[in-house]
Structures are given as structure tokens and as C-alpha cells.
Design an enzyme around this catalytic site. Structure first.
Site, PDB file in Angstrom:
ATOM      1  N   LYS A   1       0.826  -1.266  -0.069  1.00  0.00           N
ATOM      2  CA  LYS A   1       0.132   0.107  -0.148  1.00  0.00           C
ATOM      3  C   LYS A   1       0.672   1.181  -0.102  1.00  0.00           C
ATOM      4  O   LYS A   1       0.406   2.308   0.691  1.00  0.00           O
ATOM      5  CB  LYS A   1      -0.876  -0.038   1.407  1.00  0.00           C
ATOM      6  CG  LYS A   1      -1.993  -1.170   1.235  1.00  0.00           C
ATOM      7  CD  LYS A   1      -2.641  -1.251   2.290  1.00  0.00           C
ATOM      8  CE  LYS A   1      -3.791  -2.550   2.300  1.00  0.00           C
ATOM      9  NZ  LYS A   1      -4.640  -2.737   3.443  1.00  0.00           N
TER      10      LYS A   1
ATOM     11  N   ASP B   1      -9.511  -4.555  -1.553  1.00  0.00           N
ATOM     12  CA  ASP B   1      -8.730  -3.838  -0.727  1.00  0.00           C
ATOM     13  C   ASP B   1      -8.426  -2.444  -1.580  1.00  0.00           C
ATOM     14  O   ASP B   1      -7.358  -2.563  -2.065  1.00  0.00           O
ATOM     15  CB  ASP B   1      -7.641  -4.260   0.027  1.00  0.00           C
ATOM     16  CG  ASP B   1      -7.197  -3.503   0.850  1.00  0.00           C
ATOM     17  OD1 ASP B   1      -7.304  -2.414   1.036  1.00  0.00           O
ATOM     18  OD2 ASP B   1      -6.457  -4.203   1.890  1.00  0.00           O
TER      19      ASP B   1
END
Length: 404
Positions: free
Chosen positions: A229, A304
Site C-alpha cells: 500500500k 482492498d
């Protein structure tokens, strides 16, 4: 306590929101938290309270302190003809977004590709990573750790395998700075995106490492060499999740009739904007708006959304050939799954069902790979349309009509 007593305790702060689930059922806890928050903020939450999502299936697995659900408009583009190893056929693309003109743009790209033929797509690598970081007491201890790793891969694989029926350790790559050592662990996670799976498996590997290496201390189970991320060159170079390439060739007549653009102008836009412009800016992504399409499908299909960061490092290719205009997108790090996480939410599961890939595939892993091939193909459709709009100087006009 009565319902009114509980509500009073919540408003006063004597009862914390997270303590409510042990006192009442999940659905009632959601309502009480919402009412208490309404009393504290003066907001009625009329729309947040209206949802078909079953809170009982999500609380404790996907969400904490739940008060309701937000809604994102959902559009559809396509059909998009895809020919991959796992995805084969025409697919309607679910796109959840609040950005005007996005669905229309992807839909136009789908139409051009459909008239030209199809998208050819291939997955070159499939590996989710986790990279624990260790502090060694000396360089000698660091060298010893790296030597031990090279000699004990099968034992590390066995240790991780005892934590999951689905995951498998594929690779261990050490990285060193001084006496700090990272072990970048790569796993096959089948149809799961797999971050929870590889975290638990990595923890078991670390236990084995520490039990047999003196002078070595685990600093963190995640050492930011994964990289999760966050934009990072290592993911672009070595890949993370699925590394996917999608391509198509669009004849000049279709570029002219469907995209209203000149092929050579599209080549120049890609070169000077996506390649030179991105390089001059120090960007890690060399594309027009890959993140737009990835985010919209991620939201629709329960992925996600923070992993859009890695997906945005896509590289777009546009070349003039004798057959017409060759276009391709390369996504080095596309992290997706069709089981676990947000895929269990009812609305997101319906979008996965629309694509024909909800749940586990047969063989295991095939549904997640199919989703990756479809997303890469959708990104190509989006890139094709936007580059054409910019080449024809139509971008501002499209946003005036559709995106104000």
C-alpha cells in the site's frame, strides 16, 4: 440495562462504542451506535441507515464500530471481449465511482476494442509478499542469517504451510543495509488476495528463523520491503500480487470512427504525457489514469482499495504498426482476490457474480487470476479512450458534458 440506559451511557462516554457488541446483538449495536452518534453530532443518518448489507456477517471480520453503510453509484461498461488464459469471453465491467465521464470513457474504449477484435491478456507472475525485518548484532550475524536462509528454504516452506491449506511459500529474497536484514517472502495465495494469510505464515517462518539464529532479533513482521500500500520501485521491478500485461490492436479506421482521433497523435500523447511527463515528474506510474479504473472495479468487487497504489504503477504502451494502433498496459503489481475480505459483502459479491467469478475457482487460484485479467483489460479500455480524447483535444468538452 434498558435500551435507553445503554444509549445514555454511550452518549455520556461511560460506555465505549467498541464495548456495545458484547451487550446486545450486532444489528441492535449498529442502531444504538448510530443513534448515539446522531445525538452527539446532530446528524440524522437517514441514508447511512438504509442498507441491504448483513451486519452480522461483517462485524468482527470486516468492520468495527459499525454504524451503517455508505453507497457509491455503480455503473457498467462493456461488453469487453477478453482472451486470456483464465478469462475468455465478453464481460460487463462493474464500475463504482462518483467521477462523471469515467464509465462513459471506459465504455467507449470497450466499443473500440470490440469492433477491432479483443484484448489479449497474460499473467506473468502471481506472488503476494511480506518482508519481516531483523536486527542482527553484527555483520557476521547478518551473513549467518542469509546463509541459513539459503540452506533452509524447504523447512521455511513447511513451517508456513502448517498455517494454511491454501498458501505456499515460493521465494525468499534477502536484502541488507548494515546489520539490518529483510527477508522478502513470496507466496502463492490461490483465490485470496492473501495479506492476512501471508502475515500469519510469515510469523511462523520468523519463529523458525529466531529459534535457530543467535544474535538476530525480529524488529517488525512487516519491514516495508514488501511493499504494501505504498508506491515503490521494488514492486514495479519484482512484482507483487499479479503481474499482468493486456494488449490489443485497433485498425486506423476504428481509431477514426470510434475514438475520433488520429493514431499518430495518440502515439505522441502517450510518449510525451505518459512516458516523458511521468519520467520528468519522477512518477512510478507511466499511464493516463489506470488508478481510476482499478479503484472503480476494486470498490465494486470488494477488493482492498488501498492496493490501488500499487496498481497505479501501470505502464501504457502505444505504437503505430502496419495493422493499425498497438496498445498495451503492463501492471506489475495488481493485488486481487475473489474470496475473503470485502468479497463477502452482498453487493460486492453480486458484482463478482456478474463477472462469473465469485468465490473459489477450479482449479484453486483461477478465479483471482481471471479477475486480474479482466481488470487489466478494463484498464486498457480506459487508457485507450482517454489517450484518444486527449489526442483529439476532447477531454475538457467531455467533462463539461458528463463530469461537472
Amino acid at each position: 440495562m434498558s435500551r435507553d440506559d445503554i444509549l445514555s451511557e454511550l452518549v455520556s462516554g461511560r460506555l465505549r462504542f467498541h464495548e456495545l457488541d458484547r451487550l446486545v446483538g450486532v444489528s441492535e449495536a449498529v442502531r444504538l451506535r448510530r443513534e448515539a452518534l446522531g445525538a452527539l453530532t446532530g446528524v440524522g443518518f437517514e441514508h447511512i441507515s438504509n442498507s441491504s448489507i448483513d451486519a452480522g456477517g461483517l462485524v468482527g471480520r470486516n468492520i468495527e464500530n459499525m454504524i451503517g453503510a455508505v453507497q457509491v453509484p455503480l455503473g457498467v461498461a462493456g461488453p469487453l471481449p477478453v482472451e486470456g488464459e483464465f478469462a475468455s469471453g465478453d464481460f460487463y465491467l462493474p464500475l463504482a465511482t462518483t467521477e462523471g465521464a469515467l464509465v462513459a470513457s471506459v465504455n467507449r474504449g470497450c466499443a473500440a476494442i470490440r469492433e477491432a477484435g479483443h484484448v489479449k491478456v497474460h499473467i506473468f507472475q502471481d506472488m503476494m509478499t511480506r518482508a519481516p525485518v531483523f536486527r542482527c548484532e553484527s555483520l557476521e550475524a547478518a551473513l549467518g542469517l542469509i546463509k541459513w536462509v539459503g540452506e533452509n528454504f524447504e523447512r521455511m516452506k513447511a513451517a508456513s504451510g502448517r498455517t494454511t491449506r491454501h498458501g505456499e511459500l515460493l521465494r525468499v529474497e534477502p536484502f541488507v543495509v548494515g546489520r539490518t536484514v529483510w527477508l522478502r517472502l513470496g507466496f502463492d495465495t490461490k483465490d485470496a488476495m492473501g495479506m492476512n494469510m501471508v502475515t500469519i505464515a510469515s510469523d511462523a517462518i520468523c519463529d523458525l528463523v529466531l529459534s535457530e539464529n543467535s544474535g538476530v532479533e525480529l524488529v517488525s513482521l512487516s519491514g516495508n520491503m514488501c511493499v504494501d500500500k505504498k508506491p515503490a520501485a521494488i514492486n514495479t521491478l519484482l512484482g507483487r500480487g499479479k503481474t499482468v500485461v493486456a494488449e490489443t490492436v485497433i485498425p486506423e479506421r476504428v481509431v477514426s470512427s470510434k475514438l475520433k482521433a488520429d493514431p499518430m497523435r495518440m502515439v505522441e500523447v502517450n510518449y510525451r504525457k505518459n512516458l516523458l511527463g511521468s519520467a520528468r515528474a519522477g512518477a512510478l506510474g507511466f499511464n493516463a489514469h489506470a488508478a481510476n479504473i482499478i479503484a472503480a472495479i476494486f470498490i465494486a468487487c470488494g477488493q482492498d482499495v488501498a492496493h490501488v497504489v500499487e496498481g497505479s504503477t501501470a505502464i501504457t504502451t502505444v505504437e503505430k504498426t502496419g495493422e493499425g494502433l498497438y496498445l498495451a498496459v503492463t501492471l506489475p503489481a495488481l493485488e486481487v482476490g475473489t474470496v475473503g475480505g470485502g468479497t463477502r459483502v452482498e453487493t460486492q459479491r453480486e458484482c463478482l457474480e456478474m463477472l462469473g467469478l465469485a468465490g473459489s475457482g477450479e482449479p484453486p487460484g483461477s478465479n483471482a487470476k481471471m479477475l486480474a485479467e479482466i481488470i487489466a483489460s478494463a484498464v486498457l479500455a480506459g487508457e485507450t479512450s482517454l489517450i484518444a480524447a486527449q489526442a483529439a483535444h476532447h477531454l475538457a468538452e467531455a467533462h463539461k458534458r458528463l463530469g461537472r
